[in-house]
Scaffold this active site. Structure first.
Site, PDB file in Angstrom:
ATOM      1  N   LYS A  77       0.831  -0.969   0.068  1.00 29.67           N
ATOM      2  CA  LYS A  77      -0.087   0.003  -0.034  1.00 29.67           C
ATOM      3  C   LYS A  77       0.888   1.280  -0.019  1.00 29.67           C
ATOM      4  O   LYS A  77       1.692   1.354   0.653  1.00 29.67           O
ATOM      5  CB  LYS A  77      -0.738   0.233   1.196  1.00 29.67           C
ATOM      6  CG  LYS A  77      -2.173   0.219   1.108  1.00 29.67           C
ATOM      7  CD  LYS A  77      -3.021   0.097   2.518  1.00 29.67           C
ATOM      8  CE  LYS A  77      -4.341   0.478   2.332  1.00 29.67           C
ATOM      9  NZ  LYS A  77      -4.791   0.192   3.827  1.00 29.67           N
TER      10      LYS A  77
HETATM   11  C1  E4P Z   1      -8.328   0.858   4.187  1.00 32.54           C
HETATM   12  O1  E4P Z   1      -7.486   0.460   3.344  1.00 32.54           O
HETATM   13  C2  E4P Z   1      -8.100   2.094   5.052  1.00 32.54           C
HETATM   14  O2  E4P Z   1      -7.028   1.722   5.768  1.00 32.54           O
HETATM   15  C3  E4P Z   1      -9.430   1.980   5.795  1.00 32.54           C
HETATM   16  O3  E4P Z   1     -10.587   1.657   5.376  1.00 32.54           O
HETATM   17  C4  E4P Z   1      -9.596   3.495   6.701  1.00 32.54           C
HETATM   18  O4  E4P Z   1     -10.619   3.557   7.450  1.00 32.54           O
HETATM   19  P1  E4P Z   1     -11.116   4.599   8.196  1.00 32.54           P
HETATM   20  O5  E4P Z   1     -11.134   6.075   7.670  1.00 32.54           O
HETATM   21  O6  E4P Z   1     -12.188   4.318   9.034  1.00 32.54           O
HETATM   22  O7  E4P Z   1      -9.877   4.928   9.253  1.00 32.54           O
END
Ligand code: E4P
Length: 229
Positions: A95
């Site tokens: 990522k």
């Molecule tokens: C996924 O890849 C993200 O890291 C995650 O969905 C972020 O979610 P949040 O905005 O609830 O922290």
């Protein structure tokens, strides 16, 4: 509501668990509800575990992609971190954030055959850049847009149209999902994947009329005095 397109209709919407909690992943996995996992630095912090160790354990639990996020901000360092994370297991998706340096890292790492998830996407133009940089996944953050009074789901709809217009292979991974309605709306908008916290996935099974109906059936059943087994 968008009309489903034939190209989308043949795809099976994938469910990723947005967590680094191995217990929660194991529970969902038993039901076949986990096609992959997404983590981020905050979720690793929450797990209290070492990133390499917990990511390796998770990667061994699911067949699909397990996203592990770089924390460097310069492209060269992101590339080095990405290579190290990718070594953890064959099913790691590296990522990288949607910054100019993140796009450079995406281009380089995807060129090496690594699976890249470009995260922290908040606009259709960012998603277009990620697709051109070779991202396997783009992660638009629905909940965080809703938090600032911008309709996060419209972003999913826009990216769907743009990617379909040009046959980009990049999968739309609806992220920052906070509610069961987000899941339904992401499915209606044609997201390829949604990633949600385990409790949101569990809540999808809930309906008060199901509970009420079951109570009524079981009360009537008692009155029959019968047993199935
Ligand atoms: C996924 O890849 C993200 O890291 C995650 O969905 C972020 O979610 P949040 O905005 O609830 O922290």
């Amino acid at each position: 509501m968008l009309t489903p397109k034939p190209s989308q209709a043949v795809n099976n919407m994938k469910f990723f668990a947005d967590t680094a909690d191995v217990g929660a992943i194991a529970e969902l996995n038993e039901l076949g509800m986990v096609d992959g996992v997404t983590t981020n630095p905050s979720l690793i912090m929450k797990s209290g575990r070492d990133i390499i160790e917990v990511t390796r354990e998770i990667a061994g639990m699911v067949d699909g992609p397990v996203s592990a996020e770089v924390v460097a901000t310069k492209a060269d360092e992101m590339i080095s971190e990405g290579r190290k994370l990718a070594e953890i297991a064959d099913n790691i998706a590296v990522k990288v954030p949607l910054t100019w340096d993140g796009l450079k890292a995406c281009k380089a790492l995807s060129g090496e055959g690594k699976t890249i998830n470009v995260t922290l996407c908040f606009s259709a133009n960012q998603a277009l850049l990620a697709a051109k940089a070779g991202a396997a996944f783009i992660s638009p953050f629905i909940g965080r847009l809703d938090d600032i009074n911008v309709d996060g789901m419209e972003l999913i709809e826009d990216i769907r149209i743009i990617y379909d217009n040009y046959d980009f292979d990049t999968k739309i991974l609806a992220a920052s999902i906070r509610s069961v309605n987000h899941v339904k709306d992401a499915a209606l908008a044609g997201a390829d994947v949604m990633t949600a916290p385990p409790d949101v996935i569990r809540k999808m099974a809930h309906h008060p009329l199901t509970d009420k109906g079951l109570d009524a059936f079981l009360n009537d059943w008692k009155k029959t005095g019968q047993k199935i087994l």
